[in-house]
Design a protein around this motif. Structure first.
Motif, PDB file in Angstrom:
ATOM      1  N   ILE A  84     -39.613  -4.000   8.755  1.00  0.00           N
ATOM      2  CA  ILE A  84     -38.527  -4.996   8.751  1.00  0.00           C
ATOM      3  C   ILE A  84     -38.436  -5.868   9.823  1.00  0.00           C
ATOM      4  CG2 ILE A  84     -35.999  -4.729   9.260  1.00  0.00           C
ATOM      5  CD1 ILE A  84     -35.915  -1.917   8.244  1.00  0.00           C
ATOM      6  N   THR A  85     -38.177  -7.132   9.784  1.00  0.00           N
ATOM      7  CA  THR A  85     -38.213  -8.175  10.854  1.00  0.00           C
ATOM      8  C   THR A  85     -36.557  -8.825  10.543  1.00  0.00           C
ATOM      9  OG1 THR A  85     -40.511  -8.723  10.324  1.00  0.00           O
ATOM     10  CG2 THR A  85     -39.022 -10.354  11.583  1.00  0.00           C
ATOM     11  N   VAL A  86     -35.829  -8.427  11.581  1.00  0.00           N
ATOM     12  CA  VAL A  86     -34.449  -9.060  11.704  1.00  0.00           C
ATOM     13  C   VAL A  86     -34.470 -10.170  12.450  1.00  0.00           C
ATOM     14  CG1 VAL A  86     -31.999  -8.513  12.125  1.00  0.00           C
ATOM     15  CG2 VAL A  86     -33.374  -6.609  11.585  1.00  0.00           C
ATOM     16  N   ARG A  87     -33.829 -11.344  12.014  1.00  0.00           N
ATOM     17  CA  ARG A  87     -33.683 -12.666  12.860  1.00  0.00           C
ATOM     18  C   ARG A  87     -32.447 -12.779  13.035  1.00  0.00           C
ATOM     19  NH1 ARG A  87     -37.356 -13.668   8.528  1.00  0.00           N
ATOM     20  NH2 ARG A  87     -35.621 -15.000   7.669  1.00  0.00           N
ATOM     21  N   THR A  88     -32.261 -13.097  14.490  1.00  0.00           N
ATOM     22  CA  THR A  88     -30.923 -13.394  14.999  1.00  0.00           C
ATOM     23  C   THR A  88     -30.870 -14.469  15.851  1.00  0.00           C
ATOM     24  OG1 THR A  88     -31.331 -11.695  16.687  1.00  0.00           O
ATOM     25  CG2 THR A  88     -30.209 -10.950  14.867  1.00  0.00           C
ATOM     26  N   GLU A  89     -29.574 -15.034  16.181  1.00  0.00           N
ATOM     27  CA  GLU A  89     -29.377 -16.281  16.858  1.00  0.00           C
ATOM     28  C   GLU A  89     -28.309 -16.003  17.606  1.00  0.00           C
ATOM     29  OE1 GLU A  89     -29.594 -19.661  14.695  1.00  0.00           O
ATOM     30  OE2 GLU A  89     -27.555 -19.552  14.304  1.00  0.00           O
ATOM     31  N   ARG A  90     -28.003 -16.633  18.769  1.00  0.00           N
ATOM     32  CA  ARG A  90     -26.653 -16.401  19.532  1.00  0.00           C
ATOM     33  C   ARG A  90     -25.785 -17.503  19.050  1.00  0.00           C
ATOM     34  NH1 ARG A  90     -25.796 -11.880  22.283  1.00  0.00           N
ATOM     35  NH2 ARG A  90     -27.440 -10.980  23.132  1.00  0.00           N
ATOM     36  N   GLY A  91     -24.489 -17.382  18.662  1.00  0.00           N
ATOM     37  CA  GLY A  91     -23.672 -18.372  18.510  1.00  0.00           C
ATOM     38  C   GLY A  91     -23.040 -19.017  19.727  1.00  0.00           C
ATOM     39  N   GLU A  92     -22.072 -19.881  19.548  1.00  0.00           N
ATOM     40  CA  GLU A  92     -21.569 -20.553  20.761  1.00  0.00           C
ATOM     41  C   GLU A  92     -20.879 -19.479  21.587  1.00  0.00           C
ATOM     42  OE1 GLU A  92     -19.272 -24.028  19.558  1.00  0.00           O
ATOM     43  OE2 GLU A  92     -21.274 -24.979  18.976  1.00  0.00           O
ATOM     44  N   ASP A  93     -20.157 -18.444  20.785  1.00  0.00           N
ATOM     45  CA  ASP A  93     -19.285 -17.321  21.355  1.00  0.00           C
ATOM     46  C   ASP A  93     -20.337 -16.219  22.172  1.00  0.00           C
ATOM     47  OD1 ASP A  93     -20.324 -16.388  19.054  1.00  0.00           O
ATOM     48  OD2 ASP A  93     -18.617 -15.725  18.139  1.00  0.00           O
ATOM     49  N   LYS A  94     -21.520 -16.617  22.123  1.00  0.00           N
ATOM     50  CA  LYS A  94     -22.511 -15.655  22.791  1.00  0.00           C
ATOM     51  C   LYS A  94     -22.702 -14.422  21.699  1.00  0.00           C
ATOM     52  CE  LYS A  94     -22.944 -18.039  26.483  1.00  0.00           C
ATOM     53  NZ  LYS A  94     -23.717 -19.525  26.158  1.00  0.00           N
ATOM     54  N   LYS A  95     -22.049 -14.405  20.747  1.00  0.00           N
ATOM     55  CA  LYS A  95     -22.373 -13.196  19.941  1.00  0.00           C
ATOM     56  C   LYS A  95     -23.580 -13.384  19.054  1.00  0.00           C
ATOM     57  CE  LYS A  95     -17.570 -11.206  19.511  1.00  0.00           C
ATOM     58  NZ  LYS A  95     -16.601 -11.269  18.839  1.00  0.00           N
ATOM     59  N   LEU A  96     -24.181 -12.410  18.591  1.00  0.00           N
ATOM     60  CA  LEU A  96     -25.490 -12.255  17.721  1.00  0.00           C
ATOM     61  C   LEU A  96     -25.030 -12.808  16.395  1.00  0.00           C
ATOM     62  CD1 LEU A  96     -27.796  -9.412  18.725  1.00  0.00           C
ATOM     63  CD2 LEU A  96     -28.337 -11.775  18.926  1.00  0.00           C
ATOM     64  N   ARG A  97     -25.861 -13.288  15.869  1.00  0.00           N
ATOM     65  CA  ARG A  97     -25.655 -13.543  14.298  1.00  0.00           C
ATOM     66  C   ARG A  97     -26.856 -13.483  13.591  1.00  0.00           C
ATOM     67  NH1 ARG A  97     -25.117 -18.240  11.035  1.00  0.00           N
ATOM     68  NH2 ARG A  97     -26.473 -19.393  12.278  1.00  0.00           N
ATOM     69  N   LEU A  98     -26.635 -12.839  12.527  1.00  0.00           N
ATOM     70  CA  LEU A  98     -27.950 -12.582  11.664  1.00  0.00           C
ATOM     71  C   LEU A  98     -28.300 -14.097  10.887  1.00  0.00           C
ATOM     72  CD1 LEU A  98     -29.482 -10.039  10.373  1.00  0.00           C
ATOM     73  CD2 LEU A  98     -28.188 -10.316   8.305  1.00  0.00           C
ATOM     74  N   VAL A  99     -29.508 -14.155  10.959  1.00  0.00           N
ATOM     75  CA  VAL A  99     -29.912 -15.623  10.332  1.00  0.00           C
ATOM     76  C   VAL A  99     -31.204 -15.072   9.223  1.00  0.00           C
ATOM     77  CG1 VAL A  99     -29.196 -17.102  12.240  1.00  0.00           C
ATOM     78  CG2 VAL A  99     -31.606 -16.091  11.969  1.00  0.00           C
ATOM     79  N   GLY A 100     -31.501 -13.920   9.184  1.00  0.00           N
ATOM     80  CA  GLY A 100     -32.672 -13.624   8.237  1.00  0.00           C
ATOM     81  C   GLY A 100     -32.860 -12.000   8.364  1.00  0.00           C
ATOM     82  N   TYR A 101     -33.182 -11.540   7.303  1.00  0.00           N
ATOM     83  CA  TYR A 101     -33.824 -10.003   7.278  1.00  0.00           C
ATOM     84  C   TYR A 101     -34.779  -9.774   6.313  1.00  0.00           C
ATOM     85  CZ  TYR A 101     -32.773  -4.993   7.502  1.00  0.00           C
ATOM     86  OH  TYR A 101     -32.856  -3.813   7.838  1.00  0.00           O
ATOM     87  N   GLU A 102     -35.906  -9.611   6.614  1.00  0.00           N
ATOM     88  CA  GLU A 102     -37.209  -9.551   5.882  1.00  0.00           C
ATOM     89  C   GLU A 102     -37.790  -7.958   5.686  1.00  0.00           C
ATOM     90  OE1 GLU A 102     -39.768 -12.990   6.533  1.00  0.00           O
ATOM     91  OE2 GLU A 102     -41.430 -11.282   6.300  1.00  0.00           O
ATOM     92  N   MET A 103     -38.214  -7.848   4.583  1.00  0.00           N
ATOM     93  CA  MET A 103     -38.678  -6.551   4.484  1.00  0.00           C
ATOM     94  C   MET A 103     -40.119  -6.740   3.740  1.00  0.00           C
ATOM     95  SD  MET A 103     -35.832  -3.686   3.362  1.00  0.00           S
ATOM     96  CE  MET A 103     -36.315  -2.415   4.170  1.00  0.00           C
ATOM     97  N   ASP A 104     -41.231  -6.214   4.331  1.00  0.00           N
ATOM     98  CA  ASP A 104     -42.549  -6.066   3.527  1.00  0.00           C
ATOM     99  C   ASP A 104     -42.793  -4.933   3.022  1.00  0.00           C
ATOM    100  OD1 ASP A 104     -44.855  -6.844   2.568  1.00  0.00           O
ATOM    101  OD2 ASP A 104     -45.831  -7.462   4.737  1.00  0.00           O
ATOM    102  N   LEU A 105     -42.391  -4.869   1.771  1.00  0.00           N
ATOM    103  CA  LEU A 105     -42.286  -3.219   1.145  1.00  0.00           C
ATOM    104  C   LEU A 105     -43.525  -2.780   0.949  1.00  0.00           C
ATOM    105  CD1 LEU A 105     -39.037  -3.895  -0.908  1.00  0.00           C
ATOM    106  CD2 LEU A 105     -39.151  -2.356   0.925  1.00  0.00           C
ATOM    107  N   GLN A 106     -44.562  -3.468   0.844  1.00  0.00           N
ATOM    108  CA  GLN A 106     -45.949  -2.900   0.875  1.00  0.00           C
ATOM    109  C   GLN A 106     -46.194  -1.820   1.703  1.00  0.00           C
ATOM    110  OE1 GLN A 106     -49.444  -5.367   0.991  1.00  0.00           O
ATOM    111  NE2 GLN A 106     -48.000  -6.714   2.118  1.00  0.00           N
ATOM    112  N   TYR A 107     -45.860  -1.791   2.753  1.00  0.00           N
ATOM    113  CA  TYR A 107     -45.937  -0.958   3.966  1.00  0.00           C
ATOM    114  C   TYR A 107     -44.829   0.105   4.031  1.00  0.00           C
ATOM    115  CZ  TYR A 107     -49.482  -4.456   5.084  1.00  0.00           C
ATOM    116  OH  TYR A 107     -50.460  -5.262   5.078  1.00  0.00           O
ATOM    117  N   CYS A 108     -43.814   0.056   3.293  1.00  0.00           N
ATOM    118  CA  CYS A 108     -42.668   0.925   3.297  1.00  0.00           C
ATOM    119  C   CYS A 108     -43.050   2.244   2.704  1.00  0.00           C
ATOM    120  CB  CYS A 108     -41.550   0.609   2.650  1.00  0.00           C
ATOM    121  SG  CYS A 108     -40.198   1.598   2.696  1.00  0.00           S
TER     122      CYS A 108
END
Ligand code: SF4
Ligand code: SF4
Length: 160
Positions: free
Chosen positions: A64-88
């Motif tokens: 799993i690779t979770v990509r986040t960024e901080r918004g103007e309110d300093k809160k984390l925001r999800l910008v992407g969620y990737e899974m490489d299922l060949q290794y799951c």
């Protein structure tokens, strides 16, 4: 005489097997009902995800690779969620780690494909679809909402 007795025993075994209820089903025409805790294909609910990366850190195979960024309110925001299922491993550690029920496992068992590149997927709202048989070509498969049956089965596992 011994020969005849052997044949009789064989006939008894054959008849016994014929009269028993089969323990197999004719998949895919008939499907088994799985346990509600069966660990099959994933279902992702981005609206519930807070980008904490607990799932990513719990994964022993770095699927799993979770990509986040901080918004103007300093809160984390999800910008992407990737899974490489060949290794799951389908161990479910990621699902256990998520206390928001944003990632759940379903009873989806049709997870095979011919090309491993299609197993690298970017999750979106709803179900992560099984790679289609014979699927080829790389890139990211975007998850789409699955059939109602699968949705219901996943909903059973999600504590609202
Ligand atoms: S099921 Fe296990 S191996 Fe697969 S993504 Fe989750 S933690 Fe990683
Ligand atoms: S899926 Fe759950 S554990 Fe993973 S980042 Fe989102 S909220 Fe956190």
């Amino acid at each position: 005489m011994a020969h005849g007795r052997g044949a009789l025993r064989g006939l008894r075994v054959t008849l016994g097997v014929m009269l028993k209820r089969p323990i197999t089903v004719e998949y895919p025409f008939k499907k088994l009902k799985f346990s509600p805790i069966y660990r099959g294909g994933f279902c992702f609910y981005p609206a519930r995800c807070v980008g904490c990366k607990l799932c990513q850190n719990a994964c022993p195979n770095r699927v799993i690779t979770v990509r986040t960024e901080r918004g103007e309110d300093k809160k984390l925001r999800l910008v992407g969620y990737e899974m490489d299922l060949q290794y799951c491993l389908y161990c479910g550690f990621c699902v256990e780690a998520c206390n928001k029920n944003a990632l759940v496992m379903t009873d989806q068992i049709n997870l095979t494909c011919y090309d491993r590149s299609v197993l690298r997927v970017e999750l979106a709202e709803g179900f992560l679809p099984a790679p289609s048989p014979g699927a080829t070509g790389g890139g990211k498969a975007v998850a789409v909402k699955g059939p109602a049956g699968r949705e219901e089965s996943a909903q059973r596992k999600v504590a609202e």
